[in-house]
Scaffold this active site. Sequence first.
Site, PDB file in Angstrom:
ATOM      1  N   GLY A   8     -54.163  32.633 -44.497  1.00  0.00           N
ATOM      2  CA  GLY A   8     -53.854  32.864 -43.096  1.00  0.00           C
ATOM      3  C   GLY A   8     -55.096  33.371 -42.391  1.00  0.00           C
ATOM      4  CB  SER A  10     -56.040  36.294 -37.485  1.00  0.00           C
ATOM      5  OG  SER A  10     -57.094  37.162 -37.897  1.00  0.00           O
ATOM      6  CB  VAL A  13     -64.058  40.987 -39.565  1.00  0.00           C
ATOM      7  CG1 VAL A  13     -63.200  42.238 -39.484  1.00  0.00           C
ATOM      8  CG2 VAL A  13     -65.114  41.137 -40.649  1.00  0.00           C
ATOM      9  CB  CYS A 106     -44.827  39.064 -37.095  1.00  0.00           C
ATOM     10  SG  CYS A 106     -45.991  37.683 -37.142  1.00  0.00           S
ATOM     11  N   GLY A 130     -55.693  38.679 -45.095  1.00  0.00           N
ATOM     12  CA  GLY A 130     -56.677  39.752 -45.092  1.00  0.00           C
ATOM     13  C   GLY A 130     -56.071  41.138 -45.080  1.00  0.00           C
ATOM     14  CB  CYS A 202     -50.720  39.424 -31.577  1.00  0.00           C
ATOM     15  SG  CYS A 202     -49.067  38.747 -31.859  1.00  0.00           S
TER      16      CYS A 202
END
Length: 365
Positions: A8, A10, A13, A106, A130, A202
């Site tokens: 996944g 986004s 970093v 989510c 991450g 988000c």
Amino acid sequence: MKKKVIVGMSGGVDSSVAACLLAEEGFEVIGVTLHTWEKLPKTNNDSEEQNALSPTHEHEEAKQIAAAKGFLHFTIDFREAFQREVIDYFKSEYLLGRTPNPCVICNTKIKWQALLQEAKRHGAAYIATGHYARVAKQEGRFRLLQGCDASKDQSYVLWGLSQEILEKARFPLADYTKDEVRALARKYDLPVAEKDESQEICFIPDNNYERFLKDALPNLAEKIAGGKILDTNQNELGKHRGYPFYTIGQRRGLGISTPAPVYVTDIHAEDNTIVVGSKDDLLHSGLIATDLNWIAFSKLQEPFQAEAKIRYKDTAEPCVVTPLETGCVQVTFETPKRAITPGQAVVFYSGEELLGGGFIQKAIQ
């Protein structure tokens, strides 16, 4: 043949470094970015930085990083499911006088399910993100553990994951600190190495929940403004802007003058009132939780001792968790907890292991 892993991505970093680490381990990395929401129309008050926080911008960053590193990359349209499962849930919880945690929903219903779906489609052995967390197999079950960097641990938002997902889950950042991850990003020459961390939900990049609810629910403010602010003895102290615009423990922005500081202690959607009291009035000995998911075991059959967090940045405190006939649990803390908030998640730990979690239904004395 290299094993495939769905990552996944986004555009940040952490997920970018996670993908690079897995490629370095020898996996065939397939990056997946979820298109989950649309940025609200630009306003005159938006800064350049805020306008850069659009999903399209971050999707492009993820795509460019994948291309530069030689990964396959796909953007998957999950806007309809995200609207239904996350944004509509977020709005409905506030209308019930609760304070939701959309990141938990989510991760449970959208992100990891989407990655699992893509893993099946591409024949991938693993799925990865991450997140700062760890997974291990013990006694026939896949267990979820805190990340080694306690200041960045994100296990709290992952308590809803199933055994099917944990079996495939990889957390490449499990043993790293944030500083070490940024150093790796510089080593991999990633353009997001110095990118700021997102601290907001988000789909509300300006962090203004009140503005979002007013925009998403036209005429809401007019319908609910002017409800009573009561003290714990039911004396009226003033009027509020609308009960969804407050949360348990809130002190600032109440719009009333009192001899001593007061805090929101209760929100009553049914009669459009909020109750305020002293700091001590925020203390409760326990809570009732519902919609539970257990990771360390399949079913809770008897009371057990654990440590529990009632919000993301909370300190885990000793408690006893007791199953109820309703399918809920009663959580009794060794020391009273402050500002137990309906709608938030309560997550249970034993040391560094996450045992399971649920949503807070109500605080109890």
